[in-house]
Scaffold this active site. Structure first.
Site, mmCIF file in Angstrom:
data_model
loop_
_atom_site.group_PDB
_atom_site.id
_atom_site.type_symbol
_atom_site.label_atom_id
_atom_site.label_comp_id
_atom_site.label_asym_id
_atom_site.label_seq_id
_atom_site.Cartn_x
_atom_site.Cartn_y
_atom_site.Cartn_z
ATOM 1 N N PRO A 31 -7.405 76.971 -34.148
ATOM 2 C CG PRO A 31 -5.814 76.666 -32.694
ATOM 3 C CD PRO A 31 -7.153 77.533 -33.028
ATOM 4 C CG MET A 32 -10.887 73.526 -35.040
ATOM 5 S SD MET A 32 -12.467 73.663 -35.531
ATOM 6 C CE MET A 32 -12.155 74.979 -36.866
ATOM 7 C CB VAL A 33 -6.025 68.276 -35.157
ATOM 8 C CG1 VAL A 33 -5.443 66.847 -35.784
ATOM 9 C CG2 VAL A 33 -5.104 68.716 -34.099
ATOM 10 C CD GLN A 85 -2.229 76.105 -31.563
ATOM 11 O OE1 GLN A 85 -2.620 74.956 -31.915
ATOM 12 N NE2 GLN A 85 -2.919 76.681 -30.668
ATOM 13 C CB CYS A 114 -3.062 70.405 -27.162
ATOM 14 S SG CYS A 114 -3.674 68.641 -27.507
ATOM 15 C CE LYS A 156 -7.336 77.697 -28.252
ATOM 16 N NZ LYS A 156 -7.785 76.627 -27.707
ATOM 17 C CG HIS A 184 -10.695 76.039 -23.900
ATOM 18 N ND1 HIS A 184 -11.368 75.883 -24.929
ATOM 19 C CD2 HIS A 184 -11.071 75.175 -23.157
ATOM 20 C CE1 HIS A 184 -12.252 74.863 -24.727
ATOM 21 N NE2 HIS A 184 -12.090 74.365 -23.710
ATOM 22 C CG ASN A 214 -11.173 78.675 -27.516
ATOM 23 O OD1 ASN A 214 -10.623 77.607 -27.015
ATOM 24 N ND2 ASN A 214 -12.070 78.360 -28.620
ATOM 25 N N GLY A 215 -14.367 78.865 -26.023
ATOM 26 C CA GLY A 215 -15.016 77.678 -25.477
ATOM 27 C C GLY A 215 -16.414 77.945 -25.874
#
Length: 319
Positions: A31-33, A85, A114, A156, A184, A214-215
């Protein structure tokens, strides 16, 4: 563009929970803003991405405003499997949002990772890793309100300095009915420090539900290495996919065909110019010189971008 109200995913056989239990590497778009919207999800699916997330959506805004729903969540029949998300700090609001998207997605994910100040100030994102009771309540409420038993509810997270706290959070989430957990491998304070893959491995070994790592993954080889090192069920990529949407198909840098595909998809779906251009800037980062970047990044219209690509790469968009 395709509208949420008129499209329902027809490919329910692509069940993400089944995929994550398959023993195969599940390749996930993060999920990327601003970035992981329908057009980009359509592109990465062409290049071996198995599962896509929407950008983080603030659940309270989503249920309050039709305008917010129309601008934040757009999908179509090929956009599957899909996870929506949400940022939330209230169980009822989250469950209401989940019920709205249930016919159009395979599940929801609660953002508990976040680290941005505005999110923490609102009680969203990474502050939730310190509030396992609220996470439990949100998961329970969604489970109670959404009738579809195959609808997934995942979280997440980031990790704590004291990993025992993270393992405890994950075990409580599992007991509440979470479908899987994406980890993450950094703390809230860490930004560009090395990812703690060993911590992700420990979390995976402590759980019986699937875990996604993730990462800092920037190639298919790195994704496969992280998968083996951590023993996880899937690997999620963010910035690496922005730079090269064809990563999961094994390309080391963005192939020209992928750039052509992006232009076709973005124009077909009516992608706003700023987003259209920004994605191309990311994709062409490694294949253009510094001088070319200056020229390309200064372009201010779709027609100028198409002319540039035609002149420099011999692509005829009218054929």
């Amino acid at each position: 563009s395709d509208c949420m109200k008129t499209t329902t995913c027809q490919e329910r056989k692509k069940d993400p929970i089944e995929m994550l239990h398959s023993g195969q590497l599940v390749k996930v778009c993060a999920p990327m803003v601003r970035y992981s919207k329908l057009a980009f999800r359509t592109l990465v699916r062409k290049y071996s991405c198995d599962l896509c997330y929407t950008p983080m959506i603030v659940a309270a805004d989503f249920i309050r405003s039709i305008k917010a729903r129309d601008s934040e969540f757009t999908t179509n029949q090929g956009d599957c499997p899909l996870i929506v998300q949400f940022a939330a700090n209230d169980a009822r609001i989250l469950s209401d949002a989940a019920r709205i998207v249930c016919p159009y997605a395979n599940g929801i994910d609660i953002n508990c990772g976040c680290p941005q100040r505005w999110a923490l100030a609102e009680g969203y994102g990474a502050c939730l890793i310190n509030n396992p009771e609220l996470v439990r309540d949100m998961v329970k409420q969604v489970r109670n309100q959404v009738e579809n038993p195959r609808f997934s509810v995942s979280i997440k997270i980031r990790i704590h300095d004291d990993l025992t706290r993270t393992v405890d959070l994950c075990r409580k989430a599992e007991a509440t009915g979470v479908s899987w957990i994406t980890v993450h491998g950094r703390t809230v304070e860490e930004r560009h420090q090395p990812v703690h893959y060993e911590a992700i491995k420990i979390i995976k070994e402590s759980m019986s539900i699937p875990v996604i790592a993730n990462g800092d993954i920037r190639s298919l080889k790195e994704a496969e290495n992280v998968w083996h090192i951590t023993g996880t069920d899937g690997v999620m990529v963010a910035r690496g996919l922005l730079a090269n949407p064809a990563i999961f198909a094994g390309y080391e840098e963005t192939p020209l065909k992928c750039i052509w595909d992006w232009v076709d998809i973005a124009l077909e779906l009516g992608t706003p110019y700023v987003c259209f251009h920004q994605h191309l800037m990311y994709m062409m980062e490694k294949i253009t010189s510094r001088q070319e970047k200056r020229i390309f990044n200064a372009l201010s219209s779709t027609s100028a971008v198409l002319d540039y690509l035609t002149d420099h790469y011999g692509i005829d968009w009218t054929s």
